[in-house]
Design a protein around this motif. Structure first.
Motif, PDB file in Angstrom:
ATOM      1  N   SER A 117       0.840  -1.203   0.000  1.00  0.00           N
ATOM      2  CA  SER A 117       0.000   0.000   0.000  1.00  0.00           C
ATOM      3  C   SER A 117       0.873   1.250   0.000  1.00  0.00           C
ATOM      4  CB  SER A 117      -0.945   0.002   1.202  1.00  0.00           C
ATOM      5  OG  SER A 117      -0.235  -0.137   2.413  1.00  0.00           O
ATOM      6  N   ILE A 118       0.398   2.255  -0.710  1.00  0.00           N
ATOM      7  CA  ILE A 118       1.039   3.566  -0.750  1.00  0.00           C
ATOM      8  C   ILE A 118       0.003   4.587  -0.305  1.00  0.00           C
ATOM      9  CG2 ILE A 118       2.144   5.321  -2.186  1.00  0.00           C
ATOM     10  CD1 ILE A 118       3.080   3.131  -4.051  1.00  0.00           C
ATOM     11  N   VAL A 119       0.327   5.318   0.748  1.00  0.00           N
ATOM     12  CA  VAL A 119      -0.624   6.288   1.291  1.00  0.00           C
ATOM     13  C   VAL A 119       0.092   7.600   1.572  1.00  0.00           C
ATOM     14  CG1 VAL A 119      -2.101   4.512   2.297  1.00  0.00           C
ATOM     15  CG2 VAL A 119      -0.233   5.467   3.659  1.00  0.00           C
ATOM     16  N   GLY A 128       5.951  15.098  -3.500  1.00  0.00           N
ATOM     17  CA  GLY A 128       5.134  13.972  -3.087  1.00  0.00           C
ATOM     18  C   GLY A 128       4.393  13.343  -4.243  1.00  0.00           C
ATOM     19  N   ARG A 129       3.857  14.184  -5.125  1.00  0.00           N
ATOM     20  CA  ARG A 129       3.138  13.675  -6.297  1.00  0.00           C
ATOM     21  C   ARG A 129       4.049  12.829  -7.179  1.00  0.00           C
ATOM     22  NH1 ARG A 129       1.708  18.484  -9.240  1.00  0.00           N
ATOM     23  NH2 ARG A 129       3.835  18.336 -10.042  1.00  0.00           N
ATOM     24  N   GLU A 130       5.224  13.356  -7.496  1.00  0.00           N
ATOM     25  CA  GLU A 130       6.148  12.635  -8.375  1.00  0.00           C
ATOM     26  C   GLU A 130       6.598  11.325  -7.725  1.00  0.00           C
ATOM     27  OE1 GLU A 130       6.944  13.497 -11.393  1.00  0.00           O
ATOM     28  OE2 GLU A 130       6.147  15.527 -11.464  1.00  0.00           O
ATOM     29  N   THR A 131       6.855  11.358  -6.412  1.00  0.00           N
ATOM     30  CA  THR A 131       7.331  10.168  -5.714  1.00  0.00           C
ATOM     31  C   THR A 131       6.252   9.086  -5.667  1.00  0.00           C
ATOM     32  OG1 THR A 131       8.797  11.539  -4.361  1.00  0.00           O
ATOM     33  CG2 THR A 131       8.347   9.311  -3.581  1.00  0.00           C
ATOM     34  N   ALA A 132       5.022   9.471  -5.334  1.00  0.00           N
ATOM     35  CA  ALA A 132       3.923   8.496  -5.283  1.00  0.00           C
ATOM     36  C   ALA A 132       3.699   7.863  -6.645  1.00  0.00           C
ATOM     37  CB  ALA A 132       2.641   9.175  -4.798  1.00  0.00           C
ATOM     38  N   HIS A 133       3.701   8.684  -7.685  1.00  0.00           N
ATOM     39  CA  HIS A 133       3.493   8.180  -9.045  1.00  0.00           C
ATOM     40  C   HIS A 133       4.603   7.218  -9.435  1.00  0.00           C
ATOM     41  CE1 HIS A 133       3.236   8.192 -13.448  1.00  0.00           C
ATOM     42  NE2 HIS A 133       1.981   8.556 -13.297  1.00  0.00           N
ATOM     43  N   GLY A 149      -6.223   4.270  -1.036  1.00  0.00           N
ATOM     44  CA  GLY A 149      -7.579   4.607  -0.636  1.00  0.00           C
ATOM     45  C   GLY A 149      -8.352   5.473  -1.592  1.00  0.00           C
ATOM     46  N   MET A 150      -7.808   5.760  -2.778  1.00  0.00           N
ATOM     47  CA  MET A 150      -8.459   6.538  -3.829  1.00  0.00           C
ATOM     48  C   MET A 150      -8.815   7.958  -3.395  1.00  0.00           C
ATOM     49  SD  MET A 150     -11.458   5.287  -6.484  1.00  0.00           S
ATOM     50  CE  MET A 150     -12.731   6.418  -5.890  1.00  0.00           C
ATOM     51  N   ALA A 151      -8.179   8.428  -2.316  1.00  0.00           N
ATOM     52  CA  ALA A 151      -8.413   9.812  -1.894  1.00  0.00           C
ATOM     53  C   ALA A 151      -7.707  10.766  -2.846  1.00  0.00           C
ATOM     54  CB  ALA A 151      -7.900  10.022  -0.473  1.00  0.00           C
ATOM     55  N   VAL A 152      -8.169  12.008  -2.871  1.00  0.00           N
ATOM     56  CA  VAL A 152      -7.455  13.047  -3.603  1.00  0.00           C
ATOM     57  C   VAL A 152      -6.074  13.201  -2.962  1.00  0.00           C
ATOM     58  CG1 VAL A 152      -7.385  15.529  -4.057  1.00  0.00           C
ATOM     59  CG2 VAL A 152      -9.528  14.274  -4.308  1.00  0.00           C
ATOM     60  N   GLY A 153      -5.048  13.355  -3.784  1.00  0.00           N
ATOM     61  CA  GLY A 153      -3.709  13.547  -3.250  1.00  0.00           C
ATOM     62  C   GLY A 153      -2.790  12.388  -3.573  1.00  0.00           C
ATOM     63  N   ILE A 154      -1.992  11.986  -2.581  1.00  0.00           N
ATOM     64  CA  ILE A 154      -0.986  10.945  -2.780  1.00  0.00           C
ATOM     65  C   ILE A 154      -1.626   9.649  -3.265  1.00  0.00           C
ATOM     66  CG2 ILE A 154       0.719   9.497  -1.622  1.00  0.00           C
ATOM     67  CD1 ILE A 154       1.624  12.412  -2.104  1.00  0.00           C
ATOM     68  N   ASP A 155      -2.775   9.271  -2.689  1.00  0.00           N
ATOM     69  CA  ASP A 155      -3.456   8.032  -3.110  1.00  0.00           C
ATOM     70  C   ASP A 155      -3.704   8.029  -4.608  1.00  0.00           C
ATOM     71  OD1 ASP A 155      -3.616   7.869  -0.350  1.00  0.00           O
ATOM     72  OD2 ASP A 155      -5.706   7.214  -0.315  1.00  0.00           O
ATOM     73  N   THR A 156      -4.252   9.129  -5.106  1.00  0.00           N
ATOM     74  CA  THR A 156      -4.597   9.235  -6.523  1.00  0.00           C
ATOM     75  C   THR A 156      -3.376   9.000  -7.405  1.00  0.00           C
ATOM     76  OG1 THR A 156      -6.461  10.728  -6.177  1.00  0.00           O
ATOM     77  CG2 THR A 156      -5.374  10.848  -8.321  1.00  0.00           C
ATOM     78  N   VAL A 229       4.233   8.220   1.842  1.00  0.00           N
ATOM     79  CA  VAL A 229       5.025   9.074   0.945  1.00  0.00           C
ATOM     80  C   VAL A 229       5.160  10.487   1.491  1.00  0.00           C
ATOM     81  CG1 VAL A 229       5.060  10.171  -1.332  1.00  0.00           C
ATOM     82  CG2 VAL A 229       4.555   7.728  -1.125  1.00  0.00           C
ATOM     83  N   GLU A 230       4.076  11.081   1.906  1.00  0.00           N
ATOM     84  CA  GLU A 230       4.115  12.451   2.394  1.00  0.00           C
ATOM     85  C   GLU A 230       2.958  12.612   3.369  1.00  0.00           C
ATOM     86  OE1 GLU A 230       5.593  16.336   0.092  1.00  0.00           O
ATOM     87  OE2 GLU A 230       3.623  15.681  -0.540  1.00  0.00           O
TER      88      GLU A 230
END
Length: 372
Positions: A117-119, A128-133, A149-156, A229-230
């Motif tokens: 999981s990545i949260v 954070g965006r680049e790292t999560a992706h 969790g499909m939340a807006v942000g890192i999850d997305t 991630v962040e």
């Protein structure tokens, strides 16, 4: 497809019967059908079942509601997976009080493969965006199913990265017919088509605040380890990390700038012993003893190549670093920002991402160069 779940749903609707009590009853009586045959007196003999709950089990049997759930699930192509169903993810059965029922849309078998999981925070930086992706993409390429969790942000961004090269699983804090947040409806459809979306909440359940901690325990429970991630000090991602610890799963964290409030949570996790993540290979190396990973041709993907696989934003900064006469010539941050067309702050965040991947190195005086 879902008719076998009827007695499970009847029991699921009993007021005051949570997952822990439900599982305790199953352990003793084996099936929901057997539980429904018991007298209140027999039910009270089970630890955690008080007289009021026992009476509710005996009197609150809403078969009409259960049949409606099954009918709606069939109409929406949603599976209702019970705890004893072979399709139920085995890794989730190992946690304390797993959800007795899972509503699923998509291919559940993706969670029979190794999962991570990545949260992270809903409020995020470009770093954070680049790292999560990137982590989502690289893990999926290695055969890992990425859970979030499909939340807006890192999850997305973790989900989107994973969809580039493999599968991802989302766990919702609402029911599958009320996907939340609404701005991620397209992502929801993409995951349903190329991965799987789960919820423990019956159809018709909205995104109530108390649902999300319950969702977080499933995110960590579905995973061999959780990567943060962040996250700020109060981020819900830290709740997921705590669940992972409670479930005896690995907790990973990506380091962030010490001056960024959005990295206080991750940096704190690292100070408490979380596993440092700089590339996806750090995660893969840690979990390889827990589960046989699928064969991959990307064994050395953590090592920089002549032309690394980059996002569009990373590629623009990478190209700005290139020098036709000497690729090792360092370039100042302000020069890079002008050449790439980003602000200095955005460029620095992208450079940090590239540095974590092992593609760029920083030199004194805010100069950077490609690392070959």
């Amino acid at each position: 497809m879902c008719d076998h779940a009827l007695p499970w749903l009847v029991l699921y609707a009993v007021p005051g019967l949570g997952p822990a009590a439900y599982c305790a009853l199953l352990e003793h009586f084996e099936t929901p059908e057997n539980i429904l045959l018991q007298s209140p007196r027999a039910l009270c003999e089970i630890p955690g079942i008080g007289p009021s709950t026992a009476q509710s089990i005996s009197t609150n049997r809403d078969w009409t509601w259960a049949r409606d759930q099954v009918a709606r699930a069939k109409d929406l192509d949603i599976q209702i997976c019970t705890l004893t169903d072979p399709l139920y993810p085995e890794i989730l059965t190992q946690i304390y009080a797993p959800p007795p029922l899972l509503f699923a849309k998509g291919d559940i078998s993706h969670c029979h493969s190794p999962t991570i999981s990545i949260v992270g925070s809903r409020s995020f930086t470009a770093y954070g965006r680049e790292t999560a992706h990137r982590l989502g993409s690289d893990l999926a390429r290695a055969g890992i199913t990425v859970v979030s969790g499909m939340a807006v942000g890192i999850d997305t961004h973790a989900h989107r990265g994973a969809l580039e090269h493999g599968a991802t699983a989302a766990v919702l804090g609402s029911s599958l017919d009320c996907p939340y947040p609404p701005e991620n409806r397209t992502l929801f459809q993409q995951i349903c088509e190329r991965g799987v979306v789960f919820s423990e909440f019956p159809l018709g359940t909205g995104p109530e605040a108390h649902n999300f901690p319950r969702r977080n325990r499933i995110i960590s429970g579905l995973s061999l380890g959780t990567v943060v991630v962040e996250a700020g000090k109060q981020s819900g991602a830290l709740i997921t990390a705590q669940f992972a610890l409670d479930q005896n799963r690995d907790v990973f964290a990506v380091p962030g700038p010490i001056y960024s409030g959005k990295s206080q949570g991750t940096n704190s996790l690292l100070s408490q012993g979380a596993i440092l993540v700089q590339t996806a290979q750090d995660i893969l190396s840690e979990i390889e003893h827990q589960s046989a990973l699928p064969p991959t041709t990307e064994q050395n993907e953590h090592q920089p190549s002549e032309q690394p696989s980059l996002s569009d934003r990373e590629q623009r900064v990478w190209d700005a670093l290139a020098n036709p006469s000497d690729d090792a010539t360092p370039v100042h941050i302000d020069t890079l920002a002008r050449a790439a067309g980003f602000s200095s702050g955005e460029t620095l965040n992208i450079l940090l991402s590239l540095e974590i991947q092992g593609n760029v190195e920083q030199l004194p005086g805010m100069h950077f160069r490609q690392k070959k």
